[in-house]
Design a protein around this motif. Structure first.
Motif, PDB file in Angstrom:
ATOM      1  N   PHE A  98       0.881  -1.233  -0.041  1.00  0.00           N
ATOM      2  CA  PHE A  98       0.017   0.030   0.088  1.00  0.00           C
ATOM      3  C   PHE A  98       0.935   1.334  -0.002  1.00  0.00           C
ATOM      4  CE2 PHE A  98      -2.406   3.535   2.020  1.00  0.00           C
ATOM      5  CZ  PHE A  98      -3.449   3.313   1.551  1.00  0.00           C
ATOM      6  N   PHE A  99       1.854   1.145   0.917  1.00  0.00           N
ATOM      7  CA  PHE A  99       2.715   2.537   0.972  1.00  0.00           C
ATOM      8  C   PHE A  99       3.665   2.719  -0.157  1.00  0.00           C
ATOM      9  CE2 PHE A  99       1.237   2.488   5.349  1.00  0.00           C
ATOM     10  CZ  PHE A  99       0.754   3.762   5.461  1.00  0.00           C
ATOM     11  N   THR A 100       4.006   1.596  -1.065  1.00  0.00           N
ATOM     12  CA  THR A 100       4.758   1.613  -2.206  1.00  0.00           C
ATOM     13  C   THR A 100       4.232   2.766  -3.078  1.00  0.00           C
ATOM     14  OG1 THR A 100       5.588  -0.810  -1.987  1.00  0.00           O
ATOM     15  CG2 THR A 100       5.843   0.740  -4.134  1.00  0.00           C
ATOM     16  N   GLY A 101       2.826   3.034  -3.116  1.00  0.00           N
ATOM     17  CA  GLY A 101       2.207   3.930  -4.140  1.00  0.00           C
ATOM     18  C   GLY A 101       2.703   5.360  -3.711  1.00  0.00           C
ATOM     19  N   PHE A 102       3.297   5.561  -2.584  1.00  0.00           N
ATOM     20  CA  PHE A 102       3.761   6.981  -2.210  1.00  0.00           C
ATOM     21  C   PHE A 102       5.138   7.390  -2.707  1.00  0.00           C
ATOM     22  CE2 PHE A 102       0.466   6.026   0.700  1.00  0.00           C
ATOM     23  CZ  PHE A 102      -0.629   7.218   0.603  1.00  0.00           C
ATOM     24  N   SER A 103       5.693   6.137  -3.247  1.00  0.00           N
ATOM     25  CA  SER A 103       7.354   6.325  -3.237  1.00  0.00           C
ATOM     26  C   SER A 103       7.348   7.293  -4.219  1.00  0.00           C
ATOM     27  CB  SER A 103       7.899   5.052  -4.084  1.00  0.00           C
ATOM     28  OG  SER A 103       7.510   3.741  -3.118  1.00  0.00           O
ATOM     29  N   ALA A 104       8.707   8.103  -4.054  1.00  0.00           N
ATOM     30  CA  ALA A 104       9.173   9.327  -4.846  1.00  0.00           C
ATOM     31  C   ALA A 104      10.395   9.351  -5.683  1.00  0.00           C
ATOM     32  CB  ALA A 104       9.107  10.482  -3.925  1.00  0.00           C
ATOM     33  N   GLY A 114      12.084  -4.044  -0.392  1.00  0.00           N
ATOM     34  CA  GLY A 114      12.695  -4.718   0.274  1.00  0.00           C
ATOM     35  C   GLY A 114      11.804  -5.312   1.546  1.00  0.00           C
ATOM     36  N   ILE A 115      10.875  -4.426   2.071  1.00  0.00           N
ATOM     37  CA  ILE A 115       9.988  -4.921   3.142  1.00  0.00           C
ATOM     38  C   ILE A 115       8.998  -5.915   2.689  1.00  0.00           C
ATOM     39  CG2 ILE A 115       8.215  -4.004   4.693  1.00  0.00           C
ATOM     40  CD1 ILE A 115       9.770  -1.545   4.813  1.00  0.00           C
ATOM     41  N   VAL A 116       8.392  -5.461   1.462  1.00  0.00           N
ATOM     42  CA  VAL A 116       7.586  -6.731   0.833  1.00  0.00           C
ATOM     43  C   VAL A 116       8.123  -7.776   0.758  1.00  0.00           C
ATOM     44  CG1 VAL A 116       6.107  -7.168  -1.145  1.00  0.00           C
ATOM     45  CG2 VAL A 116       6.240  -4.680  -0.317  1.00  0.00           C
ATOM     46  N   GLY A 117       9.425  -7.958   0.026  1.00  0.00           N
ATOM     47  CA  GLY A 117      10.057  -9.092  -0.087  1.00  0.00           C
ATOM     48  C   GLY A 117      10.315  -9.931   1.202  1.00  0.00           C
ATOM     49  N   SER A 118      10.747  -9.400   2.212  1.00  0.00           N
ATOM     50  CA  SER A 118      11.174  -9.981   3.336  1.00  0.00           C
ATOM     51  C   SER A 118       9.988 -10.391   4.192  1.00  0.00           C
ATOM     52  CB  SER A 118      12.016  -8.881   4.413  1.00  0.00           C
ATOM     53  OG  SER A 118      11.108  -7.649   4.604  1.00  0.00           O
ATOM     54  N   SER A 119       9.067  -9.672   4.182  1.00  0.00           N
ATOM     55  CA  SER A 119       7.674 -10.180   4.865  1.00  0.00           C
ATOM     56  C   SER A 119       7.019 -11.336   4.136  1.00  0.00           C
ATOM     57  CB  SER A 119       6.636  -9.146   5.321  1.00  0.00           C
ATOM     58  OG  SER A 119       6.368  -8.382   3.901  1.00  0.00           O
ATOM     59  N   ALA A 173      -2.438   1.498  -8.385  1.00  0.00           N
ATOM     60  CA  ALA A 173      -2.331   0.069  -8.339  1.00  0.00           C
ATOM     61  C   ALA A 173      -1.998  -0.706  -7.051  1.00  0.00           C
ATOM     62  CB  ALA A 173      -1.598  -0.432  -9.614  1.00  0.00           C
ATOM     63  N   PHE A 174      -1.094  -0.056  -6.319  1.00  0.00           N
ATOM     64  CA  PHE A 174      -0.463  -0.554  -5.179  1.00  0.00           C
ATOM     65  C   PHE A 174      -1.417  -0.184  -3.822  1.00  0.00           C
ATOM     66  CE2 PHE A 174       3.569   0.375  -7.466  1.00  0.00           C
ATOM     67  CZ  PHE A 174       4.224  -0.908  -7.229  1.00  0.00           C
ATOM     68  N   TYR A 175      -2.164   0.902  -4.057  1.00  0.00           N
ATOM     69  CA  TYR A 175      -3.162   1.281  -2.868  1.00  0.00           C
ATOM     70  C   TYR A 175      -4.375   0.166  -2.863  1.00  0.00           C
ATOM     71  CZ  TYR A 175      -1.274   6.079  -3.281  1.00  0.00           C
ATOM     72  OH  TYR A 175      -0.496   7.244  -3.488  1.00  0.00           O
ATOM     73  N   ILE A 176      -4.688  -0.181  -4.291  1.00  0.00           N
ATOM     74  CA  ILE A 176      -5.644  -1.208  -4.196  1.00  0.00           C
ATOM     75  C   ILE A 176      -5.200  -2.669  -3.946  1.00  0.00           C
ATOM     76  CG2 ILE A 176      -7.339  -2.444  -5.843  1.00  0.00           C
ATOM     77  CD1 ILE A 176      -7.516   0.193  -7.316  1.00  0.00           C
ATOM     78  N   PHE A 177      -4.156  -2.931  -4.168  1.00  0.00           N
ATOM     79  CA  PHE A 177      -3.519  -4.297  -4.031  1.00  0.00           C
ATOM     80  C   PHE A 177      -3.241  -4.273  -2.609  1.00  0.00           C
ATOM     81  CE2 PHE A 177      -3.359  -4.952  -8.763  1.00  0.00           C
ATOM     82  CZ  PHE A 177      -3.689  -6.177  -8.720  1.00  0.00           C
TER      83      PHE A 177
END
Length: 420
Positions: A98-104, A114-119, A173-177
């Motif tokens: 979800f928070f990946t959608g805020f990436s700048a 990295g957090i998504v992968g580790s979790s 897309a990241f927010y929804i998924f």
């Protein structure tokens, strides 16, 4: 030795459909949250002004995160409740998605992916060990059904993720998924009860498990090492394909982002869906009389899939590209149906999550180089040559399994596997 003893008063259903459906949904979003990033790479590249090498590096960091964390996740899956590990994993990767959608920029993407992968690394060891403990002589079929979620998640993220990105922007897309995954974790809290999920953790009389038992259990068995090497070859090819196939169709054949994302995933994974169900059913039947049949199916899956990987990269007409993708997918499904069922033939029940974690670690650490390598050679050799070259890696994987069949498996089969 760790023995499996089922209490007399435990009444397992002939097939626990609700459990496998819930795990299917979790695995669906496990894969969808991974692939949605790959599908919208061209839009992220333009929006954040990233290079091909930087995009490949982000994908590699994601896989490295899985590889580095999975030994710990396997250990946790053996010593803590597998139900709670699965819920925790789903919630954490969904929040990060979800928070990946805020990436700048690059740093934000590297950290969050990295957090998504580790979790996400905490899911597979616990889930596959849980399936192995629960379904017994129907392990191949149960794992095949579970594996279809991988294909469905990738296909749907390829289509839905690209459509959302084209209409509303890649961030949405990241927010929804991510948001749907958070809701699903709440559903699991409610439904993961003993009436639909017997506490299989209590059925195994264990010795004390340490964080190193996964590595020990893996390296004590030559068969497990060879299966890991083959798995690493498959992961290398798979990660490279998933990362760059949408871009390959978008740039070489001028397909729209949505069309490229859908086509690159659909043909491959629909046929993989058929292959994994056929392989799971067929291997369960054959294993009743020939316990090595699971490995044989895996070896031939990689061997026969190799020429079609070459075809999809080298062909100059879309019909032949899609043919290559489809048949590569079918034989990949045959291999996938017995990844963990084969490993469990030489693994004691009490350390299956740990040994699975060790296998995943080595495979993903090696496979993580594929996106970066293909991204690096893309400006000079092109994606066509890079994708075709992956066929050699598949061929190498089949050789490792044939070696295990010929020289090591018969000597290392675990006593509980023989009893099935």
């Amino acid at each position: 030795m760790i023995r499996y003893n089922a209490p007399r008063n435990l009444k397992l259903k002939s097939f626990n459909w609700e459990l496998i459906i819930l795990l299917w949904l979790v695995f669906f979003f496990n894969q969808a949250d991974r692939q949605v990033f790959n599908v919208i790479l061209p839009q992220i590249k333009i929006s954040l002004q990233l290079t091909d090498a930087e995009l490949g590096m982000i994908a590699s960091v994601f896989i490295w995160a899985i590889g580095l964390c999975v030994p710990l996740s396997g250990y946790i899956g053996d010593v803590f409740s597998k139900k709670k590990v699965i819920i925790f994993s789903l919630l954490l990767w969904s929040v990060a998605t979800f928070f990946t959608g805020f990436s700048a920029g690059l740093i934000h993407l590297v950290i969050l992916r990295g957090i998504v992968g580790s979790s996400e690394s905490f899911y597979a060891p616990a889930a596959n060990a849980l399936i192995g403990d629960t379904y017994k002589d129907k392990t191949g079929f149960a794992m095949a059904i579970h594996q279809t979620a991988l294909y469905a998640g990738i296909i749907m993220s390829g289509l839905i993720g690209a459509l959302i990105a084209e209409r509303f922007g890649w961030s949405v897309a990241f927010y929804i998924f991510g948001g749907i995954g958070i809701v699903l974790s709440i559903v699991l809290v409610v439904r993961f009860k003993k009436d639909i999920l017997p506490d299989t953790d209590s059925l195994v009389i264990k010795k004390k498990v340490t964080v190193f038992d996964g590595l020990k259990g893996l390296f004590q068995k030559k068969t497990a090492v060879l299966l890991t090497m083959a798995f690493a070859c498959m992961i290398f090819v798979n990660v490279g394909y998933l990362t760059w196939a949408p871009t390959f169709l978008h740039e070489k054949y001028k397909l729209s982002l949505a069309n490229a994302g859908f086509s690159s995933m659909f043909y491959h994974h629909v046929f993989a869906f058929l292959g994994v169900l056929a392989g799971g059913r067929f291997s369960d039947y054959l294993a009743k009389t020939n316990i090595g049949s699971r490995l044989k199916l895996q070896a031939f899956g990689l061997l026969l899939g190799s020429p079609f990987i070459y075809l999809l990269g080298s062909a100059n007409e879309l019909i032949w590209v899609y043919t290559g993708m489809g048949l590569f997918g079918f034989f990949r499904g045959i291999y996938d149906s017995n990844i963990y069922a084969s490993l469990f033939l030489v693994t004691a029940p009490g350390v299956r999550a740990s040994v699975s974690g060790a296998m995943i670690m080595f495979a993903f650490l090696i496979g993580a180089f594929a996106p970066w390598i293909l991204g690096t050679i893309k400006p000079t050799l092109g994606l066509s040559s890079g994708l075709s070259a992956l066929s050699v890696v598949y061929l190498l994987g089949s050789i490792f399994i044939f070696i295990a069949l010929r020289f090591t498996l018969a000597k290392e089969i675990h006593v509980d596997a023989e009893a099935k």
